[in-house]
Design a protein around this motif. Sequence first.
Motif, PDB file in Angstrom:
ATOM      1  N   SER A  33       0.811  -1.216   0.000  1.00 56.24           N
ATOM      2  CA  SER A  33       0.000   0.000   0.000  1.00 56.24           C
ATOM      3  C   SER A  33       0.845   1.267   0.000  1.00 56.24           C
ATOM      4  O   SER A  33       0.387   2.342  -0.384  1.00 56.24           O
ATOM      5  CB  SER A  33      -0.923   0.010   1.226  1.00 56.24           C
ATOM      6  OG  SER A  33      -0.147  -0.074   2.421  1.00 56.24           O
ATOM      7  N   PHE A  34       2.108   1.145   0.434  1.00 52.45           N
ATOM      8  CA  PHE A  34       2.993   2.309   0.519  1.00 52.45           C
ATOM      9  C   PHE A  34       4.420   1.827   0.356  1.00 52.45           C
ATOM     10  O   PHE A  34       4.804   0.778   0.894  1.00 52.45           O
ATOM     11  CB  PHE A  34       2.820   3.003   1.872  1.00 52.45           C
ATOM     12  CG  PHE A  34       3.557   4.314   1.986  1.00 52.45           C
ATOM     13  CD1 PHE A  34       2.967   5.497   1.570  1.00 52.45           C
ATOM     14  CD2 PHE A  34       4.837   4.368   2.518  1.00 52.45           C
ATOM     15  CE1 PHE A  34       3.642   6.711   1.673  1.00 52.45           C
ATOM     16  CE2 PHE A  34       5.524   5.565   2.618  1.00 52.45           C
ATOM     17  CZ  PHE A  34       4.912   6.746   2.201  1.00 52.45           C
ATOM     18  N   ARG A  35       5.207   2.585  -0.394  1.00 51.95           N
ATOM     19  CA  ARG A  35       6.609   2.222  -0.598  1.00 51.95           C
ATOM     20  C   ARG A  35       7.503   3.438  -0.365  1.00 51.95           C
ATOM     21  O   ARG A  35       7.231   4.522  -0.872  1.00 51.95           O
ATOM     22  CB  ARG A  35       6.831   1.677  -2.005  1.00 51.95           C
ATOM     23  CG  ARG A  35       6.120   0.344  -2.271  1.00 51.95           C
ATOM     24  CD  ARG A  35       6.459  -0.201  -3.636  1.00 51.95           C
ATOM     25  NE  ARG A  35       6.015   0.680  -4.700  1.00 51.95           N
ATOM     26  CZ  ARG A  35       6.465   0.627  -5.954  1.00 51.95           C
ATOM     27  NH1 ARG A  35       7.405  -0.226  -6.296  1.00 51.95           N
ATOM     28  NH2 ARG A  35       5.999   1.467  -6.865  1.00 51.95           N
ATOM     29  N   MET A  65       4.243  -0.471  10.124  1.00 42.86           N
ATOM     30  CA  MET A  65       3.162  -0.470   9.137  1.00 42.86           C
ATOM     31  C   MET A  65       2.994  -1.820   8.450  1.00 42.86           C
ATOM     32  O   MET A  65       2.176  -1.970   7.539  1.00 42.86           O
ATOM     33  CB  MET A  65       3.429   0.615   8.072  1.00 42.86           C
ATOM     34  CG  MET A  65       3.527   2.012   8.641  1.00 42.86           C
ATOM     35  SD  MET A  65       2.059   2.470   9.612  1.00 42.86           S
ATOM     36  CE  MET A  65       2.686   3.870  10.540  1.00 42.86           C
ATOM     37  N   TYR A  73       9.870  -1.094   1.867  1.00 48.44           N
ATOM     38  CA  TYR A  73      10.918  -0.133   2.205  1.00 48.44           C
ATOM     39  C   TYR A  73      12.267  -0.723   1.834  1.00 48.44           C
ATOM     40  O   TYR A  73      12.540  -1.894   2.057  1.00 48.44           O
ATOM     41  CB  TYR A  73      10.872   0.264   3.688  1.00 48.44           C
ATOM     42  CG  TYR A  73      11.076  -0.853   4.687  1.00 48.44           C
ATOM     43  CD1 TYR A  73      12.315  -1.067   5.290  1.00 48.44           C
ATOM     44  CD2 TYR A  73      10.015  -1.684   5.055  1.00 48.44           C
ATOM     45  CE1 TYR A  73      12.506  -2.072   6.219  1.00 48.44           C
ATOM     46  CE2 TYR A  73      10.192  -2.699   5.989  1.00 48.44           C
ATOM     47  CZ  TYR A  73      11.438  -2.883   6.564  1.00 48.44           C
ATOM     48  OH  TYR A  73      11.614  -3.890   7.491  1.00 48.44           O
ATOM     49  N   ASP A  97       6.388   5.953  -3.181  1.00 50.29           N
ATOM     50  CA  ASP A  97       5.548   7.013  -2.610  1.00 50.29           C
ATOM     51  C   ASP A  97       6.362   8.094  -1.915  1.00 50.29           C
ATOM     52  O   ASP A  97       5.916   9.234  -1.813  1.00 50.29           O
ATOM     53  CB  ASP A  97       4.554   6.403  -1.617  1.00 50.29           C
ATOM     54  CG  ASP A  97       3.609   5.424  -2.297  1.00 50.29           C
ATOM     55  OD1 ASP A  97       2.665   5.889  -2.945  1.00 50.29           O
ATOM     56  OD2 ASP A  97       3.846   4.207  -2.196  1.00 50.29           O
ATOM     57  N   LYS A 288       5.409   8.690   7.848  1.00 50.25           N
ATOM     58  CA  LYS A 288       4.075   8.474   8.417  1.00 50.25           C
ATOM     59  C   LYS A 288       3.091   9.535   7.917  1.00 50.25           C
ATOM     60  O   LYS A 288       1.938   9.225   7.562  1.00 50.25           O
ATOM     61  CB  LYS A 288       4.149   8.501   9.943  1.00 50.25           C
ATOM     62  CG  LYS A 288       2.897   8.002  10.654  1.00 50.25           C
ATOM     63  CD  LYS A 288       3.183   7.796  12.135  1.00 50.25           C
ATOM     64  CE  LYS A 288       1.990   7.151  12.837  1.00 50.25           C
ATOM     65  NZ  LYS A 288       0.829   8.051  12.904  1.00 50.25           N
ATOM     66  N   THR A 290       3.247  11.157   5.135  1.00 56.38           N
ATOM     67  CA  THR A 290       2.993  10.910   3.717  1.00 56.38           C
ATOM     68  C   THR A 290       2.008   9.767   3.527  1.00 56.38           C
ATOM     69  O   THR A 290       1.072   9.851   2.721  1.00 56.38           O
ATOM     70  CB  THR A 290       4.313  10.605   2.986  1.00 56.38           C
ATOM     71  OG1 THR A 290       5.250  11.665   3.236  1.00 56.38           O
ATOM     72  CG2 THR A 290       4.091  10.486   1.488  1.00 56.38           C
ATOM     73  N   MET A 291       2.201   8.693   4.284  1.00 52.85           N
ATOM     74  CA  MET A 291       1.302   7.540   4.178  1.00 52.85           C
ATOM     75  C   MET A 291      -0.130   7.912   4.566  1.00 52.85           C
ATOM     76  O   MET A 291      -1.092   7.387   3.998  1.00 52.85           O
ATOM     77  CB  MET A 291       1.802   6.403   5.069  1.00 52.85           C
ATOM     78  CG  MET A 291       1.038   5.106   4.890  1.00 52.85           C
ATOM     79  SD  MET A 291       1.741   3.765   5.890  1.00 52.85           S
ATOM     80  CE  MET A 291       0.873   2.366   5.184  1.00 52.85           C
ATOM     81  N   GLU A 292      -0.267   8.832   5.511  1.00 56.42           N
ATOM     82  CA  GLU A 292      -1.589   9.249   5.974  1.00 56.42           C
ATOM     83  C   GLU A 292      -2.210  10.327   5.091  1.00 56.42           C
ATOM     84  O   GLU A 292      -3.289  10.839   5.387  1.00 56.42           O
ATOM     85  CB  GLU A 292      -1.485   9.756   7.418  1.00 56.42           C
ATOM     86  CG  GLU A 292      -1.128   8.656   8.415  1.00 56.42           C
ATOM     87  CD  GLU A 292      -0.831   9.190   9.805  1.00 56.42           C
ATOM     88  OE1 GLU A 292      -0.680  10.424   9.947  1.00 56.42           O
ATOM     89  OE2 GLU A 292      -0.743   8.376  10.739  1.00 56.42           O
TER      90      GLU A 292
END
Length: 347
Positions: A33-35, A65, A73, A97, A288, A290-292
């Motif tokens: 979902s996020f990189r 996460m 990551y 991301d 964090k 950025t992910m949010e």
Amino acid sequence: MRRSGLIFLIMAVLLVFFPACGQKKEAKIEEPSFRVGLVTDVGGIDDRSFNQGTWEGIVRFGKEMGLEEGVGYKYLQSSQEADYVPNLATFADEGLDLIVAPGFLFQNAVAEVAKQYPDRKFLVIDTVVEAPNVVSAVFAEHEGSFLVGVAAGLKAKQDGKNVVGFLGGMQFPLIEKFQAGFEAGVKAVYPECTILVDYAGDFAAPDKGQAIAQKQFNAGAYIIFHAAGGTGNGMIKEAKERSQKGDIRWAIGVDKDQYQDGIYGEGTSAVLTSMVKRVDVAAYTVAKMTMEGNFPGGQTLAFSLKNDGVGLPAENPNLSPEILAVVEEYAKKIASGELVVPDTPKK
């Protein structure tokens, strides 16, 4: 029924009930979902400095996460400065991301790649790049330097000494912030203490650092705080050599916990403490955000005592509990805004 007719009937039944037999189903690979990716500078991922510290923050974020290392990551190693742009571009092409660059050496590279990839998000640490898709993380070096100044002043006073020193790399506003905070911290607890100040004009000249340390130690300095990069290693070397001969002198490290760099003899260290920049906190916080969905593009974020961005190492074997207690009192005053630390030296 003839044998040939029976075989035909069996095959027809098999085709009805097992139409997909013999066809391989391709496993669907789900993207995380996020990189987030880190591009190191030439110091490498285990440099015990900016690269390693930044990576530790990314690892903490990734684990919390539930991301997989190497997928959610990861990092790219730079072996020379010429690798900065292509490595940043590689992660941009992969569609990560958030792409992280640790240290002021990345300033030009990040500015260039961010312009080429306006839809990608970047974090640059310890310098400022003005672009809408870049967030810059800077640190309140003067606040952390104030605390090591308090520690130096109290240690010198405790041991009956009245001279300490500051060694800077190149003299410009960023390094003067270290000097200003250190001087203010020393004077806050030991007004009578003399503070020697020298700039080497270089961040990568340990020989110059050692020569300046010799001069300051010979002039009576008991403790020297450096903000001089590799040049400061020469100062630590001089403190180690003198202490090993029985002439106890102390060094204060910078950016990372340099306690291990001061080891001599059977495990004694000449490093009194260090002024640590928490680059791990910067990397974790921005990842964090950025992910949010709260990437602070175009902004400069300041990491200070208030948000645990600067300070002393977690362990300080060479500082007494009494000194640490006073340091903590000042840390609380600064974090609350009760005490404002100067960021320029007194003229």
